[in-house]
Each structure stands twice: as C-alpha cells, then as structure tokens.
Design an enzyme around this catalytic site. Structure first.
Site, PDB file in Angstrom:
ATOM      1  N   LYS A 174      47.639  53.137  20.488  1.00  0.00           N
ATOM      2  CA  LYS A 174      47.975  52.628  21.816  1.00  0.00           C
ATOM      3  C   LYS A 174      49.290  51.863  21.707  1.00  0.00           C
ATOM      4  CE  LYS A 174      46.205  49.589  25.421  1.00  0.00           C
ATOM      5  NZ  LYS A 174      45.039  48.834  25.894  1.00  0.00           N
ATOM      6  N   LYS A 211      47.551  56.915  23.673  1.00  0.00           N
ATOM      7  CA  LYS A 211      47.883  56.334  24.975  1.00  0.00           C
ATOM      8  C   LYS A 211      49.229  55.628  24.906  1.00  0.00           C
ATOM      9  CE  LYS A 211      46.330  52.724  27.936  1.00  0.00           C
ATOM     10  NZ  LYS A 211      45.633  51.475  27.986  1.00  0.00           N
TER      11      LYS A 211
HETATM   12  C1  PBG Z   1      43.410  47.213  28.528  1.00  0.00           C
HETATM   13  C2  PBG Z   1      43.914  48.495  29.046  1.00  0.00           C
HETATM   14  C3  PBG Z   1      45.166  48.792  29.618  1.00  0.00           C
HETATM   15  C4  PBG Z   1      45.116  50.120  30.025  1.00  0.00           C
HETATM   16  C5  PBG Z   1      43.855  50.601  29.679  1.00  0.00           C
HETATM   17  N1  PBG Z   1      43.139  49.594  29.068  1.00  0.00           N
HETATM   18  C6  PBG Z   1      46.327  47.943  29.919  1.00  0.00           C
HETATM   19  C7  PBG Z   1      47.127  47.279  28.917  1.00  0.00           C
HETATM   20  O1  PBG Z   1      47.005  47.493  27.706  1.00  0.00           O
HETATM   21  O2  PBG Z   1      47.917  46.445  29.371  1.00  0.00           O
HETATM   22  C8  PBG Z   1      46.223  50.854  30.715  1.00  0.00           C
HETATM   23  C9  PBG Z   1      45.818  52.040  31.501  1.00  0.00           C
HETATM   24  C10 PBG Z   1      46.830  52.554  32.453  1.00  0.00           C
HETATM   25  O3  PBG Z   1      48.010  52.144  32.478  1.00  0.00           O
HETATM   26  O4  PBG Z   1      46.449  53.433  33.235  1.00  0.00           O
HETATM   27  N2  PBG Z   1      43.881  46.835  27.292  1.00  0.00           N
HETATM   28 ZN    ZN Z   2      43.494  44.614  26.932  1.00  0.00          ZN
END
Ligand code: PBG
Ligand code: ZN
Length: 328
Positions: A198, A251
């Site tokens: 991520k 992601k």
């Molecule tokens: C929580 C999380 C996030 C997303 C999914 N779970 C946001 C982040 O890391 O700030 C993002 C999903 C999206 O942008 O559609 N950690």
């Molecule tokens: Zn988070």
C-alpha cells in the site's frame, strides 16, 4: 512482400474476438466498498465521489441486498464513528459502527461475503492509522502499541460476523498480530486479506472525504510505501505471507500495474487490486463532462487489472460494472 502472419485474421468478427480473448472480467471478481455512518435514513453523497454515499446502517442493508442481487459476491465496510479519540475506541468497540453494520448485513444477506477494513485512521482524533502518544504533534505512529489495537479491532469485527479481515494500516507485523488475535479468540477460519503493498498515494484524497480520515497533521509516509519502490513491495508480501496472509492486495491499482504483476508472479495467493477513490473520481469527472465514454473506460480499466494479474478488484464502479456485464 506481403505478410504471412496476419493477426488481424482473428479480429474479423465479434464472436471470434470473444473466442480468443485472453482476459475476461466477471462479476465474481468484484468487491464493493461501503461507508457506514451513525443515524437512520441517511444517504450523504460524497462530493468528490459522485455516486458514492455515506450510508446509515438501514441504508447499508438495502445497498447490500442490491449488491447481492447484482451477483457481486462481496462488500468491504468502512465506518465513520460519532466520536474519535486517541485510542481509536470506535474501531475496536463491540458496538462500533462497522461492527453494527456487519451484524445487520449478515443478518439480512447471509450469503454476501462481508469484509471489514481493519485500520484506525477513521477512529483516531488525529486521523493517523496508528497509535500516537497523547499530545505528539510530530505524527510519529508507534508500531507495537498499534498492533495491540489492531488485534482488538479484528477480533471485535470477527465477533460481529465479518467473513474476511482486511488490515490496512501498514504497521510492521500487522498480519501476524491480527492472525494471533483471531486464532486466540477462536476465529481460525477467518481469512486475512492484507493490504500488503500500500503506497503513500495522492489517489486516496476523495476517500478521506468519504471516510473523514485525513491526517490532521503530517502525512502517512512513515508507514505507507514510497511510490518509487517495486522491489520493496516484494519484501512486504514476503513478510505478509510468512505472517499468515491468505490474500494479498496492491493499492492503488492504476499506476501500480507493474506491482500487481510482480506480486502475482511472486506468490501463490489470490491477488486483489484496489481501484481507489482518486482513480474513480477522475473517471467520473471526465465522464460527467462528456469527455470519455464511462462504460468503455471502466470496463477497459477493470479488465486491465485482471490482465496485470489481479484475481479480485475492489472498486466503486462495481455495481455499474455488474450491470454492464449482465447486459452484455
Ligand atoms: C485506511 C484506508 C484508506 C483507503 C482504504 N483504507 C485511506 C488511507 O490510507 O488514507 C483508501 C481507499 C481509497 O482511496 O479508495 N487506511
Ligand atoms: Zn488507516
């Protein structure tokens, strides 16, 4: 002079093209994200995400039925709690918004697979994904204290009826901590879908409107990955596999297709791609302006995630895609 090899021979008829198509998107590949808020009868459209709503639990249940009727096998739930604090109480409380939404959906639609996102950022007063010392404005998230909270969160979600736990905080050792927590509580059969690779991405902007989870200071770069790194993604997945992950996620998706492919080649686990909020919003904005053909853009993009190696796709386009697949 004239070519003997003529790839165009196999493109002459729609049925022929269909016969030799290498990658086919299925409704069963899709996972639809939903945002739960307290209250009743609430459906707030997220400004930066046309067609995406914050929904109270009664509306989430209606939505879950619709999703299931469209043939989409799974949803992932995020929660916006009434109150936020330094301990992220709303994340792990048995009466938390996601726990209540999960129980309600499983009661109404037992055969819909309900995933829970396991993170703290929607529930902490400062918006970071982990535990910070009270009054710490440097945003230095403490790794190991966060693991304890994530463990508690995962167990409460499993107790509420979640079918799959998806830890997303990018703490070191988070998969192991969540696995231990689930096993100790008797949930040996609940799989973990790890947000394994991520990235610290600007593409999450609209999600933070939807989930009200923007960090109040600093950024997430000390826990999420640097966009320039692909080999490091292999390190992350190696650790998550060793710690007991059942599925791996990459992601965002669109600018990380190379990572999807590498993860697919490096593991035997199902790979999920998260087609994140900013990717959705860009397509929506262009489509609403009449600048692109929404259906064709979305279907091409989702098919491309699969071609790159994704087995599953988390996407805000899931309901539209399911309808378009059904119609074709
Ligand atoms: C929580 C999380 C996030 C997303 C999914 N779970 C946001 C982040 O890391 O700030 C993002 C999903 C999206 O942008 O559609 N950690
Ligand atoms: Zn988070």
């Amino acid at each position: 002079m004239f070519p003997t090899h003529r790839p165009r021979r196999l493109r002459t008829h729609p049925q022929l093209r269909r016969m030799v198509r290498e990658t086919v998107l299925n409704t069963s590949d899709l996972i639809y994200p939903l945002f739960a808020v307290p209250g009743d009868g609430i459906a707030n459209e997220v400004k930066s995400m046309p067609g995406v709503f914050q929904l109270s639990i009664d509306k989430i249940v209606e939505e879950a039925k619709e999703v299931y009727d469209l043939g989409i096998p799974s949803i992932i739930l995020f929660g916006i709690p009434a109150d936020k604090d330094i301990d992220a109480t709303g994340a792990w409380h048995d009466c938390g918004i996601v726990q209540k939404a999960t129980t309600a959906v499983k009661k109404a639609v037992p055969d819909l697979i309900v995933m829970n996102d396991t993170c703290l950022c929607e529930y902490t007063s400062h918006g970071h994904c982990g535990y910070l010392e009270t009054g710490d404005l440097t945003g230095r998230v403490l790794n190991d204290p966060t693991l304890e909270l994530l463990k508690k969160t995962a167990v409460s979600q499993a107790k509420a009826g979640a079918d799959i736990i998806a830890p997303s905080g990018m703490m070191d050792g988070f998969v192991k901590a969540v696995r231990e927590g689930l096993d100790e509580a008797g949930f040996q059969d609940i799989p973990i879908m790890s947000y394994a690779a991520k990235y610290a991405s600007a593409y999450y902007g609209p999600f933070r409107d939807a989930a009200d989870s923007a960090p109040q200071f600093g950024d997430r770069k000390t826990y999420q990955m640097d966009p320039g790194n692909a080999r490091e993604a292999l390190k992350e997945i190696e650790l998550d596999i060793a710690e007991g992950a059942d599925m791996l996620m990459v992601k965002p998706a669109l600018s990380y297709m190379d990572v999807i492919l590498r993860v697919k080649e490096a593991s035997n686990l199902p790979v999920a791609a998260y087609n994140v909020s900013g990717e959705y919003s860009m397509v929506k904005a262009a489509a609403l302006n009449g600048w692109v053909d929404e259906e064709r853009i979305v279907m091409e993009t989702l098919t491309s995630f699969k071609r790159a190696g994704a087995d599953l796709i988390l996407t805000y386009h899931a309901k539209d895609a399911a309808r378009w697949l059904g119609a074709s």
